[in-house]
Design a protein around this motif. Sequence first.
Motif, PDB file in Angstrom:
ATOM      1  N   LYS A 164       0.808  -1.223   0.000  1.00 11.23           N
ATOM      2  CA  LYS A 164       0.000   0.000   0.000  1.00 11.23           C
ATOM      3  C   LYS A 164       0.842   1.273   0.000  1.00 11.23           C
ATOM      4  CE  LYS A 164      -3.949  -0.125   1.957  1.00 11.23           C
ATOM      5  NZ  LYS A 164      -5.057  -0.190   2.955  1.00 11.23           N
ATOM      6  N   PRO A 165       1.971   1.360   0.731  1.00 11.76           N
ATOM      7  CA  PRO A 165       2.773   2.589   0.623  1.00 11.76           C
ATOM      8  C   PRO A 165       3.278   2.868  -0.792  1.00 11.76           C
ATOM      9  CG  PRO A 165       3.392   1.351   2.579  1.00 11.76           C
ATOM     10  CD  PRO A 165       2.470   0.482   1.797  1.00 11.76           C
ATOM     11  N   VAL A 166       3.624   1.826  -1.532  1.00  9.64           N
ATOM     12  CA  VAL A 166       4.070   2.027  -2.917  1.00  9.64           C
ATOM     13  C   VAL A 166       2.920   2.555  -3.775  1.00  9.64           C
ATOM     14  CG1 VAL A 166       5.131   0.907  -4.912  1.00  9.64           C
ATOM     15  CG2 VAL A 166       5.734   0.157  -2.602  1.00  9.64           C
ATOM     16  N   ARG A 167       1.727   1.995  -3.571  1.00  9.44           N
ATOM     17  CA  ARG A 167       0.565   2.476  -4.327  1.00  9.44           C
ATOM     18  C   ARG A 167       0.252   3.930  -3.982  1.00  9.44           C
ATOM     19  NH1 ARG A 167      -4.338   3.794  -3.635  1.00  9.44           N
ATOM     20  NH2 ARG A 167      -4.181   3.366  -1.405  1.00  9.44           N
ATOM     21  N   LYS A 168       0.380   4.302  -2.711  1.00  9.55           N
ATOM     22  CA  LYS A 168       0.099   5.680  -2.320  1.00  9.55           C
ATOM     23  C   LYS A 168       1.103   6.654  -2.937  1.00  9.55           C
ATOM     24  CE  LYS A 168      -2.282   4.836   2.055  1.00  9.55           C
ATOM     25  NZ  LYS A 168      -2.267   5.041   3.533  1.00  9.55           N
ATOM     26  N   ARG A 169       2.360   6.238  -3.052  1.00 15.08           N
ATOM     27  CA  ARG A 169       3.350   7.107  -3.682  1.00 15.08           C
ATOM     28  C   ARG A 169       3.034   7.322  -5.164  1.00 15.08           C
ATOM     29  NH1 ARG A 169       9.170   5.090  -1.106  1.00 15.08           N
ATOM     30  NH2 ARG A 169       8.673   5.661   1.073  1.00 15.08           N
ATOM     31  N   THR A 217       0.061   7.172  -6.445  1.00 13.39           N
ATOM     32  CA  THR A 217      -1.143   8.007  -6.482  1.00 13.39           C
ATOM     33  C   THR A 217      -0.801   9.469  -6.211  1.00 13.39           C
ATOM     34  OG1 THR A 217      -2.448   6.110  -5.726  1.00 13.39           O
ATOM     35  CG2 THR A 217      -3.462   8.283  -5.553  1.00 13.39           C
ATOM     36  N   ASN A 218       0.073   9.712  -5.244  1.00 10.57           N
ATOM     37  CA  ASN A 218       0.489  11.091  -4.965  1.00 10.57           C
ATOM     38  C   ASN A 218       1.289  11.696  -6.116  1.00 10.57           C
ATOM     39  OD1 ASN A 218      -0.701  10.916  -2.420  1.00 10.57           O
ATOM     40  ND2 ASN A 218       1.181  10.193  -1.454  1.00 10.57           N
ATOM     41  N   ALA A 219       1.915  10.849  -6.928  1.00 10.95           N
ATOM     42  CA  ALA A 219       2.662  11.352  -8.083  1.00 10.95           C
ATOM     43  C   ALA A 219       1.767  11.781  -9.237  1.00 10.95           C
ATOM     44  CB  ALA A 219       3.654  10.297  -8.568  1.00 10.95           C
ATOM     45  N   GLY A 220       0.454  11.489  -9.158  1.00  7.35           N
ATOM     46  CA  GLY A 220      -0.470  11.932 -10.200  1.00  7.35           C
ATOM     47  C   GLY A 220      -1.206  10.826 -10.911  1.00  7.35           C
ATOM     48  N   PRO A 267      -3.900   7.769 -11.380  1.00  7.72           N
ATOM     49  CA  PRO A 267      -5.176   7.378 -10.756  1.00  7.72           C
ATOM     50  C   PRO A 267      -4.986   6.205  -9.806  1.00  7.72           C
ATOM     51  CG  PRO A 267      -5.436   7.692 -13.120  1.00  7.72           C
ATOM     52  CD  PRO A 267      -3.969   7.723 -12.849  1.00  7.72           C
ATOM     53  N   SER A 268      -5.878   6.098  -8.854  1.00  8.58           N
ATOM     54  CA  SER A 268      -5.767   5.049  -7.841  1.00  8.58           C
ATOM     55  C   SER A 268      -5.830   3.657  -8.464  1.00  8.58           C
ATOM     56  CB  SER A 268      -6.876   5.216  -6.802  1.00  8.58           C
ATOM     57  OG  SER A 268      -6.803   4.201  -5.833  1.00  8.58           O
ATOM     58  N   PHE A 269      -6.737   3.467  -9.416  1.00  6.52           N
ATOM     59  CA  PHE A 269      -6.872   2.152 -10.042  1.00  6.52           C
ATOM     60  C   PHE A 269      -5.631   1.809 -10.859  1.00  6.52           C
ATOM     61  CE2 PHE A 269      -8.297  -0.733 -13.406  1.00  6.52           C
ATOM     62  CZ  PHE A 269      -8.890  -1.730 -12.646  1.00  6.52           C
ATOM     63  N   ALA A 270      -5.095   2.786 -11.593  1.00  2.88           N
ATOM     64  CA  ALA A 270      -3.902   2.535 -12.413  1.00  2.88           C
ATOM     65  C   ALA A 270      -2.696   2.199 -11.536  1.00  2.88           C
ATOM     66  CB  ALA A 270      -3.611   3.748 -13.287  1.00  2.88           C
ATOM     67  N   SER A 271      -2.529   2.908 -10.435  1.00  5.66           N
ATOM     68  CA  SER A 271      -1.417   2.607  -9.528  1.00  5.66           C
ATOM     69  C   SER A 271      -1.569   1.221  -8.911  1.00  5.66           C
ATOM     70  CB  SER A 271      -1.339   3.659  -8.437  1.00  5.66           C
ATOM     71  OG  SER A 271      -2.550   3.696  -7.687  1.00  5.66           O
ATOM     72  N   ALA A 272      -2.807   0.816  -8.593  1.00  8.10           N
ATOM     73  CA  ALA A 272      -3.031  -0.524  -8.060  1.00  8.10           C
ATOM     74  C   ALA A 272      -2.684  -1.591  -9.090  1.00  8.10           C
ATOM     75  CB  ALA A 272      -4.480  -0.673  -7.606  1.00  8.10           C
TER      76      ALA A 272
END
Length: 393
Positions: A85-90, A92-95, A97-102
Amino acid sequence: MHEDPEVAGGRETSAPVPIRRRDTAPQQPPPPELGEAQVRLVQNLRGIRICLVLLLMLAVVHMLYFARAILLPMAMAVLMSLVLKPVRKRLTNAGLPSFASAVIVFSAFTVVLLVGARLLWEPANHWLEQAPESLRNVREQLSGVEGPLGVIQEAGQELAELTAMSEKDGAVKPPVSVRVEQPALTSQLLNTTGGFVTSLGITLSLLFFLLASGDRFLEKLVQVKKSWREKWDTVLLVKEIEHKISTYLGTITLINFGLGVVIALGLWLVGMPHPLLWGGLAALLNYIPFAGLIIGSCVVFVVAASEFSTLGHALLAPAVYLIANGVEANLVTPVMLHKSVSLNPVVILVAIFLGGWCWGVGGIFLAVPCLLVAKLICESHEPLEPIAVFLGR
């Protein structure tokens, strides 16, 4: 002439007397003394409460045991999501979308898992094919230890001869032979493989949806709470659990990966075949406190004794394994983890035994993370603080 301010009209003014306010709150009468019957009733209620707690604990343990086919993949997915989850949040914070980062994090994790399994599968399969011959070589290497065992075997043979003579004289009736029919090895392997593939599918599917959902479950948990204080405490507790579990598992994974690389290089230098396999095995077994070191060193010694011609050469492999683990346990891990994980070693061993009994190998891997979560939850609730003290070092 000015008039004295303390004298007005020929009379002296006295200082104001403070007025004492009477406490108008009704005083509560002292609690009545409990009679003998009431004291017995309170003691009985306490005993009943303790029995109910013990019964609840037994019911939970049995539920964990019988529902392990579903609960084990779910627990593995939750822990993996906490690590990723921390990698996904980084991302997401980089711009992104949440689904794409997942999707990116899940795809990268799956690729790494498949590549690692592919690299270790071929040497593991080769070693399993040569296992009978390797065990014969180990027996030849340890032939000097068979002296005391030979005496026991001779005593067993003499006892068998005496039993046969007594059977001829009719003193003892021959025992009834019992034959247990077991399924073939092929069917056992198919059943085990099918269950493993099913569990892996459940774990990966749930992991993807947990990564894609983000903090949705936390938001719903906050909505259930009524007061702002409860909402705030819930958010703090969940965030602390996520942070500590992800930090612990992520750091341990990096340490175990480095340990596996070091052990693989050391075994390659002493001439051990398939060093990558034993390095990967060491990395996996290092997730198991205490027991992993013993199992890994014994396996490496058996394999080395079957491959090398002398016992002294064979002892080099477990020496490399033990030295690398000693440096990791006493220098690397304390420096990187500091005091983030302070659990009682006795409680860890008990948790490993219970986890192995309930969930097998997966329960052994999950024992320490589950203990850490339980300690954090107990620390956040005042009535459960004694349990947290007991679980701590």
